[in-house]
Design a protein around this motif. Structure first.
Motif, short mmCIF file in Angstrom:
data_model
loop_
_atom_site.label_atom_id
_atom_site.label_comp_id
_atom_site.label_asym_id
_atom_site.label_seq_id
_atom_site.Cartn_x
_atom_site.Cartn_y
_atom_site.Cartn_z
N GLY A 29 19.16 37.80 41.42
CA GLY A 29 18.38 36.85 40.65
C GLY A 29 19.15 36.05 39.62
N LEU A 30 20.46 36.22 39.56
CA LEU A 30 21.25 35.56 38.53
C LEU A 30 22.07 34.41 39.11
CD1 LEU A 30 22.47 38.65 36.51
CD2 LEU A 30 20.66 37.06 35.91
N GLN A 31 22.26 33.39 38.29
CA GLN A 31 22.92 32.17 38.72
C GLN A 31 24.41 32.19 38.40
OE1 GLN A 31 20.55 28.67 37.40
NE2 GLN A 31 19.07 30.18 36.68
N LEU A 32 25.10 31.16 38.87
CA LEU A 32 26.53 31.08 38.63
C LEU A 32 26.85 31.03 37.14
CD1 LEU A 32 27.51 27.89 37.85
CD2 LEU A 32 26.92 27.55 40.24
N VAL A 33 25.93 30.49 36.31
CA VAL A 33 26.19 30.44 34.87
C VAL A 33 26.13 31.81 34.22
CG1 VAL A 33 25.45 28.04 34.61
CG2 VAL A 33 23.75 29.88 34.41
N ALA A 34 25.68 32.83 34.96
CA ALA A 34 25.71 34.19 34.42
C ALA A 34 27.13 34.74 34.35
CB ALA A 34 24.82 35.11 35.26
N TRP A 35 28.07 34.10 35.06
CA TRP A 35 29.49 34.42 34.86
C TRP A 35 29.91 33.70 33.58
CZ3 TRP A 35 31.64 38.13 37.59
CH2 TRP A 35 31.19 38.38 38.89
N GLY A 82 44.94 33.02 33.79
CA GLY A 82 45.77 34.01 34.47
C GLY A 82 46.41 33.50 35.74
N GLY A 83 46.12 32.26 36.12
CA GLY A 83 46.81 31.66 37.26
C GLY A 83 45.99 31.51 38.52
N TYR A 84 44.67 31.52 38.39
CA TYR A 84 43.81 31.48 39.57
C TYR A 84 42.86 30.29 39.56
CZ TYR A 84 45.57 36.07 40.71
OH TYR A 84 46.41 37.11 41.03
N ARG A 85 42.52 29.85 40.76
CA ARG A 85 41.41 28.93 40.93
C ARG A 85 40.15 29.80 41.02
NH1 ARG A 85 40.30 25.11 46.29
NH2 ARG A 85 39.14 23.46 45.20
N VAL A 86 39.15 29.50 40.23
CA VAL A 86 37.95 30.35 40.14
C VAL A 86 36.76 29.60 40.73
CG1 VAL A 86 36.35 31.51 38.57
CG2 VAL A 86 38.82 31.60 38.14
N VAL A 87 36.07 30.26 41.64
CA VAL A 87 34.90 29.69 42.30
C VAL A 87 33.70 30.56 41.98
CG1 VAL A 87 33.85 29.05 44.51
CG2 VAL A 87 36.34 28.80 44.18
N ARG A 88 32.63 29.93 41.51
CA ARG A 88 31.38 30.64 41.28
C ARG A 88 30.25 29.81 41.90
NH1 ARG A 88 30.53 29.94 34.65
NH2 ARG A 88 30.83 27.67 34.58
N GLY A 127 18.49 31.94 28.11
CA GLY A 127 17.79 30.67 28.15
C GLY A 127 18.53 29.62 28.94
N ARG A 128 19.84 29.66 28.90
CA ARG A 128 20.64 28.68 29.65
C ARG A 128 20.32 28.76 31.14
NH1 ARG A 128 27.25 28.99 30.46
NH2 ARG A 128 27.49 27.00 31.57
N GLY A 129 20.23 29.97 31.66
CA GLY A 129 19.93 30.13 33.07
C GLY A 129 18.51 29.72 33.41
N ILE A 130 17.55 30.12 32.56
CA ILE A 130 16.14 29.81 32.84
C ILE A 130 15.91 28.30 32.80
CG2 ILE A 130 13.79 30.08 31.98
CD1 ILE A 130 14.64 32.91 31.06
N ARG A 131 16.54 27.62 31.84
CA ARG A 131 16.37 26.17 31.75
C ARG A 131 17.00 25.46 32.95
NH1 ARG A 131 17.54 27.67 26.36
NH2 ARG A 131 15.75 27.32 24.98
N ARG A 132 18.05 26.04 33.49
CA ARG A 132 18.72 25.42 34.64
C ARG A 132 17.87 25.55 35.89
NH1 ARG A 132 22.73 27.48 38.42
NH2 ARG A 132 24.14 25.81 39.10
#
Length: 301
Positions: free
Chosen positions: A37-43, A54-60, A208-213
Motif C-alpha cells: 500500500g505504500l508509494q515510491l515516496v515512502a522511500w 554512494g555511486g549508484y543509480r537509484v530507481v523507485r 500526508g505527502r503520500g496521501i495527497r499524491r
C-alpha cells in the motif's frame, strides 16, 4: 534532490507503472521495491540520496494498485474473504494478480530504463516481490536485499491481535484528509520502531505527502490478496543464486523476527543483519545504518 538525473516516467503495456530514476545512468542500478500500500515516496529522499552519493543509480516506483501506477478492476465485495477462505481450505486461491505479476512489473521498469542487471532492494511485500524476481529471473538480479520481509511459511509467528486490529482498521472519516492521516499515523505507531520514534510533525508530513499524491485503499486489499495467493515461498527461496542480505528489526511487531530468520535460512548463502530497536518502518534514525548496510552489500558484488 541533488542528483545527476531525476527521470520520471511510466512503463507501457497492460499495467503502466510510474517510476523515478535518480543518479548517474552510467552507474550500477539499485531498484527499490516498496511494501504493501505504500508509494515510491515512502522511500525517504535522504535514503535515496545516500545511495546515489554512494555511486549508484537509484530507481523507485509505485507498485500496481498504488500511487500513480495502474489500478486493477474491483474484485467484488467479498474478494479478500474468498481469498483467505480458499487459502485456509487449501483450494485454488482467487486473486486479481500475484507476486509473480508484480515481479514482472519490476522487470518492466528496468526494461524501460534499459538496465540489464540491478541490485534489488525490497521492504516487506517489496522484499517478497524481490525474492520472486531473484528466483525466477536470476540473470537480471545482481544482488538482493530483503528487508522486514518473510518467507511465506504459514506457521511462523504472527503479529499480536492488538496490532492486527489497528492495521485492518479504517479512518473515522475516509473522506477527510486529516482523518486519513490520523489513521495512517496510528498504523505507523503500532508497527514502527519503538526506540527510534519519529517526531509527530515529521511523521504526519511524511504520511500526508503520500496521501495527497494518491490514495487507493481498495488497491491495498488487492495487494494483500496477491500475497495470500502466492503462498509459501520457501521452495522458491532455495532457487535464489544472487548474493542476498536479509535485514530485519529485532522488534518488528508486524512481521516478527522469525520471518526474517526463516527467509535467510532458506536462501543459499544469505546473510542476516538484525537491527536492534527497529520495527516495521524506515525510521529516520535508522536510515544511515540501513543505507550503509545496503551499500556495503552492493559494493561487494
Amino acid at each position: 534532490m541533488n542528483a545527476v538525473e531525476h527521470l520520471q516516467g511510466r512503463t507501457t503495456g497492460a499495467w503502466p507503472i510510474a517510476y523515478e530514476a535518480l543518479g548517474d545512468p552510467a552507474h550500477p542500478a539499485i531498484v527499490l521495491i516498496m511494501g504493501l500500500g505504500l508509494q515510491l515516496v515512502a522511500w525517504p529522499d535522504s535514503f535515496c540520496q545516500a545511495l546515489v552519493t554512494g555511486g549508484y543509480r537509484v530507481v523507485r516506483f509505485d507498485n500496481r494498485d498504488c500511487g500513480l501506477s495502474a489500478r486493477a478492476p474491483a474484485y467484488g465485495r467479498f474478494g479478500l474473504f474468498r481469498t483467505i477462505a480458499a487459502s485456509v481450505l487449501k483450494l485454488p486461491v482467487p486473486s486479481p494478480y500475484t507476486l509473480d505479476d508484480m515481479a514482472q512489473d519490476t522487470l518492466a521498469v528496468i526494461d524501460a530504463l534499459q538496465i540489464q542487471r540491478a541490485h534489488i532492494v525490497g521492504v516487506s511485500m517489496g522484499g517478497m516481490i524481490g525474492q520472486v524476481l531473484a528466483a525466477k529471473h536470476p540473470q537480471r538480479v545482481q544482488s538482493l536485499v530483503s528487508i522486514m520481509s518473510t518467507s511465506g511459511h504459514p506457521r511462523l509467528q504472527q503479529p499480536a491481535l492488538s496490532v492486527r486490529r489497528v492495521v485492518v482498521g479504517r479512518p473515522a472519516n475516509p473522506a477527510d484528509l486529516e482523518s486519513v492521516i490520523d489513521h495512517q499515523v496510528r498504523i505507523v505507531r503500532a508497527i514502527g520502531s519503538r526506540v527510534h520514534l519519529e517526531s509527530e510533525p515529521g511523521l504526519r508530513e511524511r504520511v500526508g505527502r503520500g496521501i495527497r499524491r494518491a490514495y487507493e485503499p481498495a488497491g491495498l486489499t488487492r495487494q494483500v490478496m496477491a500475497i495470500i495467493a502466492s503462498g509459501d515461498r520457501r521452495p522458491l527461496l532455495k532457487c535464489i543464486t544472487a548474493p542476498t542480505l536479509v535485514i530485519h528489526g529485532r522488534d518488528d511487531p508486524l512481521v516478527p523476527l522469525p520471518g526474517g530468520q526463516d527467509t535467510a535460512d532458506h536462501i543459499p548463502g544469505a546473510k542476516l543483519l538484525v537491527v536492534d530497536g527497529m520495527g516495521h518502518d524506515l525510521s529516520p534514525a535508522l536510515l544511515p545504518t540501513l543505507s550503509q548496510a545496503i551499500l556495503n552489500h552492493c559494493n561487494a558484488f
